[in-house]
Structures are given as C-alpha cells and as structure tokens.
Design a protein around this motif. Structure first.
Motif, short mmCIF file in Angstrom:
data_model
loop_
_atom_site.label_atom_id
_atom_site.label_comp_id
_atom_site.label_asym_id
_atom_site.label_seq_id
_atom_site.Cartn_x
_atom_site.Cartn_y
_atom_site.Cartn_z
N TRP A 69 -45.31 -46.30 35.05
CA TRP A 69 -45.72 -46.34 33.65
C TRP A 69 -44.71 -47.04 32.75
CZ3 TRP A 69 -50.17 -45.82 31.37
CH2 TRP A 69 -50.23 -45.68 29.98
N ASN A 70 -43.44 -46.78 32.95
CA ASN A 70 -42.43 -47.31 32.04
C ASN A 70 -41.88 -48.67 32.42
OD1 ASN A 70 -42.46 -44.94 30.42
ND2 ASN A 70 -41.14 -43.91 31.92
N TYR A 71 -42.17 -49.12 33.64
CA TYR A 71 -41.57 -50.38 34.09
C TYR A 71 -42.60 -51.38 34.60
CZ TYR A 71 -38.70 -53.59 36.85
OH TYR A 71 -38.13 -54.72 37.38
N ARG A 72 -43.27 -51.06 35.68
CA ARG A 72 -44.08 -52.08 36.35
C ARG A 72 -45.41 -52.38 35.66
NH1 ARG A 72 -43.54 -51.01 42.85
NH2 ARG A 72 -41.26 -51.22 43.00
N LEU A 73 -46.10 -51.36 35.18
CA LEU A 73 -47.42 -51.60 34.58
C LEU A 73 -47.31 -52.44 33.32
CD1 LEU A 73 -50.45 -51.14 34.68
CD2 LEU A 73 -50.10 -49.00 33.41
N SER A 74 -46.41 -52.07 32.42
CA SER A 74 -46.23 -52.85 31.20
C SER A 74 -45.76 -54.26 31.52
CB SER A 74 -45.23 -52.16 30.27
OG SER A 74 -43.99 -51.97 30.92
N ALA A 76 -46.42 -56.01 34.30
CA ALA A 76 -47.53 -56.78 34.86
C ALA A 76 -48.51 -57.21 33.77
CB ALA A 76 -48.25 -55.96 35.93
N ILE A 77 -48.81 -56.31 32.84
CA ILE A 77 -49.74 -56.66 31.76
C ILE A 77 -49.18 -57.77 30.89
CG2 ILE A 77 -50.88 -55.80 29.68
CD1 ILE A 77 -51.12 -53.09 31.05
N LEU A 78 -47.89 -57.66 30.53
CA LEU A 78 -47.31 -58.71 29.69
C LEU A 78 -47.18 -60.02 30.44
CD1 LEU A 78 -46.23 -59.23 26.86
CD2 LEU A 78 -43.93 -58.84 27.74
N ALA A 79 -46.90 -59.97 31.73
CA ALA A 79 -46.89 -61.21 32.52
C ALA A 79 -48.25 -61.89 32.46
CB ALA A 79 -46.50 -60.91 33.96
N VAL A 212 -39.16 -55.59 29.52
CA VAL A 212 -40.46 -55.42 28.88
C VAL A 212 -40.83 -53.95 28.78
CG1 VAL A 212 -42.94 -55.78 29.22
CG2 VAL A 212 -41.34 -57.68 29.50
N ARG A 213 -41.33 -53.56 27.62
CA ARG A 213 -41.81 -52.20 27.40
C ARG A 213 -43.16 -52.25 26.70
NH1 ARG A 213 -38.52 -51.95 30.62
NH2 ARG A 213 -36.61 -50.69 30.71
N TRP A 214 -43.74 -51.10 26.44
CA TRP A 214 -45.09 -51.06 25.88
C TRP A 214 -45.17 -51.66 24.48
CZ3 TRP A 214 -49.18 -50.72 28.68
CH2 TRP A 214 -49.15 -50.04 29.90
N ASP A 215 -44.08 -51.62 23.73
CA ASP A 215 -44.09 -52.26 22.42
C ASP A 215 -44.32 -53.76 22.54
OD1 ASP A 215 -43.69 -49.89 21.11
OD2 ASP A 215 -41.50 -50.12 20.94
N ASP A 216 -43.78 -54.36 23.59
CA ASP A 216 -44.00 -55.79 23.82
C ASP A 216 -45.46 -56.05 24.18
OD1 ASP A 216 -41.22 -56.48 23.51
OD2 ASP A 216 -40.88 -55.61 25.47
N SER A 275 -40.46 -65.20 22.53
CA SER A 275 -39.59 -64.21 21.88
C SER A 275 -39.43 -62.96 22.73
CB SER A 275 -40.16 -63.84 20.51
OG SER A 275 -41.37 -63.10 20.63
N MET A 276 -40.38 -62.69 23.64
CA MET A 276 -40.30 -61.49 24.47
C MET A 276 -39.75 -61.76 25.87
SD MET A 276 -43.81 -59.46 23.47
CE MET A 276 -44.88 -60.87 23.77
N VAL A 277 -40.08 -62.91 26.46
CA VAL A 277 -39.71 -63.13 27.86
C VAL A 277 -38.91 -64.40 28.09
CG1 VAL A 277 -41.76 -61.89 28.62
CG2 VAL A 277 -41.86 -64.37 28.44
N GLY A 278 -38.62 -65.17 27.05
CA GLY A 278 -37.89 -66.40 27.24
C GLY A 278 -38.81 -67.57 27.56
N ALA A 279 -38.20 -68.72 27.80
CA ALA A 279 -38.96 -69.95 28.05
C ALA A 279 -39.34 -70.04 29.53
CB ALA A 279 -38.14 -71.17 27.64
N ILE A 280 -40.64 -70.02 29.80
CA ILE A 280 -41.16 -70.13 31.16
C ILE A 280 -41.90 -71.45 31.28
CG2 ILE A 280 -42.69 -69.11 32.89
CD1 ILE A 280 -42.21 -66.41 31.55
N GLY A 281 -41.41 -72.32 32.12
CA GLY A 281 -41.95 -73.67 32.20
C GLY A 281 -43.08 -73.84 33.20
N PHE A 282 -43.83 -74.90 33.03
CA PHE A 282 -44.81 -75.43 33.97
C PHE A 282 -46.13 -74.67 34.03
CE2 PHE A 282 -40.79 -77.10 35.67
CZ PHE A 282 -41.09 -78.45 35.67
#
Length: 355
Positions: A69-74, A76-79, A212-216, A275-282
């Motif tokens: 709940w506190n790590y992987r699910l949030s 994966a959703i933000l990814a 990443v957390r649920w606020d993100d 602003s949340m995860v940095g610059a992800i290219g391609f």
C-alpha cells in the motif's frame, strides 16, 4: 520525414477492443505491485486492497501490507500516469511540428521542467510562494519558447512548406535548449545544493520513482487524465495538423489557439510528471511510433492507444529497474534509454531511407 509514413499499418484495432483497456491497465498495475526484489502473491495484494478500501479485516503480514500500500501500488499507478502523459505529449508534438523525432525530452521541455523544479527546491526561487509543479511548468514553458524562437531565428519555423529543413531546425534547437537547461540545472545544484542534496537530485534527474507516495498519485492521475481528455477533444485537429498548419486552417481550425492550447496542456502534463519523478526520456518518442504501426495515424485511435501503451511501458520499465540489479534500484530513465536509444536510431535510418 513525415508522420504519414505509417498510415497503412499491418493491423488495425477497432473500438470493440476498447473494453480491454481497463483490464490491461489493471494487470500492469498488479504486476508492478507484485514483482520486486521480494515477490508478493496476488491474493495478498487483493487482501491488502480489501482492507484499505473496504475495511475487510483480512489477516495480512504488516510488512507485506506496508510494501503493497505505501510503496509499490502508488509507485505503479504513478508510473502508469507518467508513461501515459509523456506518450501523449509525444503524440501532440509530433503532430503539431510534423516531425517524427519530436518528444518532450528532445524538445527541451523535460530539461526546462527539471531546471524549474530544481530552482524552486534547491535555490529557493519564489521564497516558498511557488510550488514545485508551478516552477517545473514555468521552466517547461520557457524551454519550449526558447526552442521555437531559436528555430524561427534559423529561418525555418514550425510548419509550412520547407518540411525537412523545418524538422531539422526544430530538433537541433531542441537539442541546444536541452543542453542549455541541463547546464543551468547543474549550475544551480553546484552552487546551492549540499553534497547529500546533490546526490539525491542527480539520481532524481535520471528518473526516480522511489519516493512516490499517494499525494503524488493524487496530482499525477488528474494531470494524465486531463491530458488525455484534451487530446481526445482535439483529435480531429491533430489529424489536420499532420498535413500542415495551412491544411488545418483551410478546414476551419483556429490554428494559433488550438496549437497554443495543446502545447500548453502538454507542457503542463510534462511539468507535473517531471516535478515528481524527474526527466524520463524516449517514452514520448518510442510509444507513438510503435502505436502508429498497430492502430494507424488517425488520432481517434492513436491517442488512447499511446496513452495505454505508455502507461504499460513505464510500469514495465519500473519493474525492470527494481529487479535487474539485485539489491539496487536503477533510475528508471536508464531503462527507458536502453530501449529508446536503439529505437531513435531505427527511426533516423528508416526516415533517411524513405526520403
């Protein structure tokens, strides 16, 4: 190089397949939640979800519950949100600029957003009155504006008759803008950050979902959904822009207003994600091209297909970043670059052969 090169794909998917989208997304998120250095069974994940959402009261190990709940699910959703948002930005930029190599990373938008975010967090720009996302948006808008001005100064512009020359000028201007804002980011870090802050920021700049957390998620999910709605609303305009601004104007499309709205929307989506995860290219480069081969160039299909594929791709890249090196999490940008760089080369070679 023209975006119409893939107008006759070998396979066309129809709307009756749309019901698969939620299922595919759900499966990808569940995979991102289950797979890691420590695998967690699906039944444990479902029990944790039932406990958190409906207070079911299943007996679940507290460590597993915390990981899910506190790590992987949030994460994966933000990814998924980031992948969808960046893929949509690539679709829009490639249509508006009529350039198959346009994406937020190459056009300097990601670099500008990174500079804005770092200026707010490290240099204290705005004295606390400016949020991280607002700073990233300002940097993204400034970077893209600089790229457009530089391309115009080179005598090309962003559309019109000299297609190949304009495409080359835009990409070169984007590379120059990216280098400039990357240098500004490095300068801010060197001048204002402590050694510990510098290490954290440099890891974040390569794409990092570890914090990443649920606020993100509460910020990223609406941003991705809003970007999708804007693109779907202007899907016919995007079809027209692939044939040039003059063709769009001849169809009654208010070119300046629509172009400005689309670019501002995608800059905002990119800024929120960076602003949340940095610059992800391609992501914005590879995914739209892959989807054109599958669903064609019509944006009615290309927009939702790219959003779905971008989400699944980045969730998969995040899984790989967590398991490829035992005991260590790689920046997700490393994984996307390993896929994106060869794809970039293929697009360049294919485009030169077609011309």
């Amino acid at each position: 190089m023209s975006l119409t090169l893939a107008s006759n794909p070998p396979l066309r998917l129809h709307w009756h397949w749309a019901w698969l989208t939620p299922l595919v997304l759900f499966m990808a998120v569940m995979a991102g939640t289950s797979i890691g250095e420590t695998s967690i069974p699906m039944d444990t994940i479902f029990k944790v979800l039932a406990n958190q959402l409906w207070g079911a009261g299943y007996a679940v190990d507290r460590i597993d519950a915390g990981i899910v709940w506190n790590y992987r699910l949030s994460r994966a959703i933000l990814a998924g949100c980031c992948g969808a948002g960046l893929a949509l930005a690539g679709v829009v930029l490639q249509a508006l600029l009529r350039n198959p190599l346009a994406d937020p990373f190459l056009m300097g938008i990601s670099a500008g957003a990174s500079t804005g975010a770092v200026a707010v967090t490290i240099a204290g720009l705005g004295a606390g009155a400016v949020t991280l996302s607002l700073g990233a948006f300002a940097g993204a808008g400034l970077a893209f504006g600089l790229v457009v001005l530089l391309a115009h100064a080179a005598g090309s512009g962003t559309g019109g008759g000299r297609g190949t020359q304009a495409a080359g000028a835009i990409i070169l201007a984007g590379i120059a803008g990216s280098q400039l804002f990357n240098a500004l980011t490095a300068f801010i870090i060197a001048r204002s950050a402590s050694a510990e802050q510098a290490r954290g920021i440099m890891f974040w700049l390569m794409g990092n979902l570890s914090g990443v957390r649920w606020d993100d998620v509460r910020l990223g999910l609406p941003a991705a959904f809003a970007g999708l709605l804007v693109c779907l609303w202007h899907r016919r305009a995007l079809d027209a822009f692939t044939f040039g601004a003059d063709s769009a104007a001849s169809l009654g499309i208010p070119v300046r207003r629509v172009r400005g709205m689309l670019i501002a929307s995608m800059a905002l989506v990119t800024a929120v994600m960076v602003s949340m995860v940095g610059a992800i290219g391609f992501v914005g480069l590879v995914i739209p091209h892959a989807m054109r081969f599958i669903v064609g160039s019509r944006h009615t299909r290309l927009v939702p297909a790219s959003a779905l594929a971008g989400a699944v791709f980045l969730i998969g890249a995040d899984i790989i970043s967590r398991i490829i090196v035992p005991g260590q999490v790689l920046p997700i940008g490393v994984v996307t670059a390993l896929v994106g760089a060869p794809a970039f080369a293929v697009i360049l070679i294919r485009g030169s052969r077609v011309r």
